[in-house]
Design an enzyme around this catalytic site. Structure first.
Site, PDB file in Angstrom:
ATOM      1  N   ASP A  35       0.828  -1.207   0.000  1.00 15.56           N
ATOM      2  CA  ASP A  35       0.000   0.000   0.000  1.00 15.56           C
ATOM      3  C   ASP A  35       0.854   1.246   0.000  1.00 15.56           C
ATOM      4  O   ASP A  35       2.065   1.176   0.109  1.00 15.56           O
ATOM      5  CB  ASP A  35      -0.845   0.025   1.276  1.00 15.56           C
ATOM      6  CG  ASP A  35      -2.012  -0.922   1.187  1.00 15.56           C
ATOM      7  OD1 ASP A  35      -2.301  -1.388   0.076  1.00 15.56           O
ATOM      8  OD2 ASP A  35      -2.622  -1.187   2.237  1.00 15.56           O
ATOM      9  N   LYS A  57      -4.548   2.544  -2.765  1.00 16.09           N
ATOM     10  CA  LYS A  57      -5.573   3.414  -3.357  1.00 16.09           C
ATOM     11  C   LYS A  57      -5.118   4.850  -3.216  1.00 16.09           C
ATOM     12  O   LYS A  57      -5.266   5.449  -2.166  1.00 16.09           O
ATOM     13  CB  LYS A  57      -6.908   3.188  -2.651  1.00 16.09           C
ATOM     14  CG  LYS A  57      -7.427   1.790  -2.924  1.00 16.09           C
ATOM     15  CD  LYS A  57      -8.429   1.344  -1.869  1.00 16.09           C
ATOM     16  CE  LYS A  57      -8.682  -0.146  -1.962  1.00 16.09           C
ATOM     17  NZ  LYS A  57      -7.520  -0.973  -1.606  1.00 16.09           N
ATOM     18  N   MET A 172      -8.491   8.351   9.756  1.00 11.86           N
ATOM     19  CA  MET A 172      -9.023   8.800   8.463  1.00 11.86           C
ATOM     20  C   MET A 172     -10.011   9.958   8.579  1.00 11.86           C
ATOM     21  O   MET A 172     -10.776  10.194   7.667  1.00 11.86           O
ATOM     22  CB  MET A 172      -9.743   7.642   7.745  1.00 11.86           C
ATOM     23  CG  MET A 172      -8.827   6.477   7.453  1.00 11.86           C
ATOM     24  SD  MET A 172      -9.700   5.047   6.787  1.00 11.86           S
ATOM     25  CE  MET A 172     -10.474   4.380   8.244  1.00 11.86           C
TER      26      MET A 172
HETATM   27  N1  SAH Z   1      -3.994  -0.137   9.268  1.00  8.37           N
HETATM   28  C1  SAH Z   1      -3.577   1.200   9.614  1.00  8.37           C
HETATM   29  C2  SAH Z   1      -4.676   2.211   9.411  1.00  8.37           C
HETATM   30  C3  SAH Z   1      -5.099   2.344   7.986  1.00  8.37           C
HETATM   31  S1  SAH Z   1      -6.357   3.547   7.762  1.00  8.37           S
HETATM   32  C4  SAH Z   1      -3.054   1.217  11.040  1.00  8.37           C
HETATM   33  O1  SAH Z   1      -3.236   0.252  11.775  1.00  8.37           O
HETATM   34  O2  SAH Z   1      -2.448   2.206  11.433  1.00  8.37           O
HETATM   35  C5  SAH Z   1      -5.409   4.976   7.296  1.00  8.37           C
HETATM   36  C6  SAH Z   1      -5.457   5.985   8.401  1.00  8.37           C
HETATM   37  O3  SAH Z   1      -4.531   5.625   9.414  1.00  8.37           O
HETATM   38  C7  SAH Z   1      -5.041   7.371   7.994  1.00  8.37           C
HETATM   39  O4  SAH Z   1      -6.117   8.077   7.395  1.00  8.37           O
HETATM   40  C8  SAH Z   1      -4.652   7.981   9.317  1.00  8.37           C
HETATM   41  O5  SAH Z   1      -5.784   8.346  10.063  1.00  8.37           O
HETATM   42  C9  SAH Z   1      -4.027   6.790  10.000  1.00  8.37           C
HETATM   43  N2  SAH Z   1      -2.583   6.802   9.832  1.00  8.37           N
HETATM   44  C10 SAH Z   1      -1.816   5.911   9.182  1.00  8.37           C
HETATM   45  N3  SAH Z   1      -0.515   6.228   9.295  1.00  8.37           N
HETATM   46  C11 SAH Z   1      -0.459   7.344  10.039  1.00  8.37           C
HETATM   47  C12 SAH Z   1       0.588   8.156  10.550  1.00  8.37           C
HETATM   48  N4  SAH Z   1       1.868   7.872  10.268  1.00  8.37           N
HETATM   49  N5  SAH Z   1       0.290   9.225  11.307  1.00  8.37           N
HETATM   50  C13 SAH Z   1      -1.000   9.514  11.596  1.00  8.37           C
HETATM   51  N6  SAH Z   1      -2.033   8.788  11.148  1.00  8.37           N
HETATM   52  C14 SAH Z   1      -1.772   7.721  10.397  1.00  8.37           C
END
Ligand code: SAH
Length: 519
Positions: A35, A57, A172
């Site tokens: 991803d 995506k 998100m």
């Molecule tokens: N599976 C991932 C989440 C995926 S959904 C997990 O467990 O972290 C994607 C969302 O994750 C983003 O919109 C944001 O809200 C959050 N996210 C992912 N990486 C991030 C980061 N480095 N800092 C802040 N938010 C993050």
């Protein structure tokens, strides 16, 4: 052979937060489907022949639909491949890993799940916010802030969320933050409650803003906070004031360019990162070993005749020993460690009778790696100081080897020759220019510090037409490197007092501290 699919979490962005299991699986996979939000360099350890495929995506353009990704995983698994499905954070926290596992289970393809560090915990942690706390939060909820637009608005139970006795963590939700804040307060959550938004958590350049539930939307708008970001609602956000740690590291916010050869850069880069800097590697030079023939061959063949052997760099030490243990001309090189030695191969004992001199502690450490303690290491790490340190060594009529780089200064061999020694001044390697890629040039433009660890790094970088950005502070390891910089019209802002890597890091940290505006 039946294949297997690993649903693997890559953590929130800091490569150091990838699990050992994820790295092992990446290193052995036939195919990796990844991803957008995976850490930089996450795929560096993949096999050169692995099939790497982006299936994320991008906002706007979908590379593959979820159904297509599911189908591809099933297809590769059935084809007997070892597949890694690599996702940001944890695969089962808003990662659609559950859907992929269902598809694999339905198709009878074996799979395993490798959890990762999820952004909802890691981004607050890097901001100095614990998601639970004995006095401030006994529960934490992970919530999607990006509801399927098809769903009716009631899909999230705002009343229940408003009543939830603990920390709310929204993934998100950055675009919909005004709506989230409004719904929560309308449902009875206290508008004075603390809220933190963490942008690009655990990445260099992470940003955090803290405000109240009533004020956060305007604040985030004013600061232009963008995705990916985590929104955290709860009293624990106030703890940031006390336990924020990231921003307190000595080089936080600095972008430091390292111009030394890639093979030598990692030690310096690691030290700088540990101090909080974002490091950009912009190697200006590359070390090219000379073949073991000609003068190199002669030096190795008569190694037992030298009364004094001088090493002027760790590279010189490494390549001298490679040539020494590699054996006689025409012998199969090296030999397996522990195996029988190739004809003519020698080891550190060949230097038993010689005085061994190192120009500085880095070179002395490289010698120690080969089981040799240097007899002479000068206090200042320049050729002149080494000459002084050797004043007591009888050289008249003796054979001396100076193991060095091709274009080294001639101070050392010249001075020793004046003292009646017979000098073999032998280059074990050449230092050659390494042109910067476009990405490296762009990274260099962002640097707040540019470090030079030798004259050759200065010379090769500037002679390739690249100049450090105007605002960047120029850091030199010592007077010789500084002089080369000045000759090339580059003013040195910081010169190390101790002319080695530790000395350079110390000088850089002191400069950053002096320039930091007290908070
Ligand atoms: N599976 C991932 C989440 C995926 S959904 C997990 O467990 O972290 C994607 C969302 O994750 C983003 O919109 C944001 O809200 C959050 N996210 C992912 N990486 C991030 C980061 N480095 N800092 C802040 N938010 C993050």
């Amino acid at each position: 052979m039946s294949g297997i699919v690993y649903l693997v979490g890559a953590g929130p962005g800091d490569p150091g937060l990838m699990t050992r299991r994820s790295l092992d699986l990446i290193a052995t996979a036939d195919a990796i489907l990844y991803d957008r939000l995976i850490p930089p360099g996450a795929l560096d350890g993949a096999r050169p022949d692995a099939e790497l495929r982006y299936v994320g995506k991008e906002p706007g353009a979908a590379a593959l639909s979820q159904e297509e990704t599911n189908a591809l995983l099933v297809e590769l698994g059935r084809a007997g491949k070892r597949v890694v499905r690599l996702k940001g954070g944890d695969p089962f926290v808003f990662g659609r890993g559950g859907e992929e596992a269902e598809a694999l289970a339905a198709a009878g393809v074996p799979f395993e799940v490798v959890p990762g560090v999820t952004a909802g915990v890691a981004a607050p942690a890097y901001a100095g916010i614990p998601v639970t706390h004995r006095d401030a939060a006994s529960a934490v909820a992970f919530i999607t802030g990006h509801e399927d637009p098809e769903k009716p608005d009631s899909a999230l139970d705002w009343d229940a969320l408003a009543r939830f006795p603990g920390t709310l963590v929204f993934y998100m939700g950055i675009k919909r933050l005004p709506l989230i804040a409004e719904r929560l307060t309308a449902a009875g959550r206290d508008p004075a409650e603390a809220v933190a938004v963490v942008e690009r958590g655990t990445h260099p350049g992470q940003r955090t803003v803290v405000d109240t539930l009533g004020g956060i939307a305007a604040r985030v708008g004013a600061e232009e906070i963008r995705a990916p970001a985590i929104t955290l609602v709860g009293a624990v956000a106030e703890l940031r004031e006390t336990i924020a740690w990231l921003e307190r590291r000595p080089l936080h916010g600095e972008v430091v360019a390292v111009t030394r050869a890639r093979a030598q850069a990692s030690g310096l880069a690691e030290r700088l990162r540990e101090l909080g800097a974002e490091v950009v590697e912009t190697p200006a030079i590359r070390i090219e070993p000379r073949p073991v023939e000609g003068e190199v061959r002669d030096a190795i063949d008569r190694v037992g005749e030298y009364a004094l052997v001088c090493f002027t760099s760790p590279n010189g030490v490494r390549l001298f020993f490679d040539a020494l243990v590699g054996g006689a001309a025409g012998a199969p090189g090296g030999g397996a460690p522990g195996g029988p030695s190739p004809p003519g191969a020698r080891d550190a004992r060949a230097l038993a009778a010689a005085t061994v001199a190192a120009i500085g502690p880095g070179t002395a450490a490289a010698l120690l790696d080969h089981g040799l303690r240097a007899d002479v290491v000068p206090e200042r790490f320049v050729a002149e100081a080494l000459v002084e340190a050797l004043a007591g060594v009888e050289l008249e009529g003796r054979r001396v080897l100076v193991a060095r780089a091709a274009e080294a200064r001639s101070v050392l061999p010249d001075s020793l020759r004046e003292r009646g020694a017979q000098i073999d001044d032998v280059a074990f390697y050449d230092t050659v220019a390494e042109p910067l890629t476009d990405a490296q040039r762009a990274a260099l433009e962002r640097a707040t510090y540019v470090t030079f660890t030798s004259s050759s790094t200065v010379r090769f970088l500037l002679e390739s037409g690249v100049r450090p950005p105007a605002g960047a502070r120029i850091v030199s390891i010592g007077p010789v490197t500084s002089a080369t910089a000045e000759e090339h019209g580059l003013a040195v802002d910081v010169e190390a007092e101790r002319h080695d890597i530790d000395g350079l890091v110390d000088a850089l940290v002191a400069d950053a501290a002096a320039r930091r505006v007290p908070a």
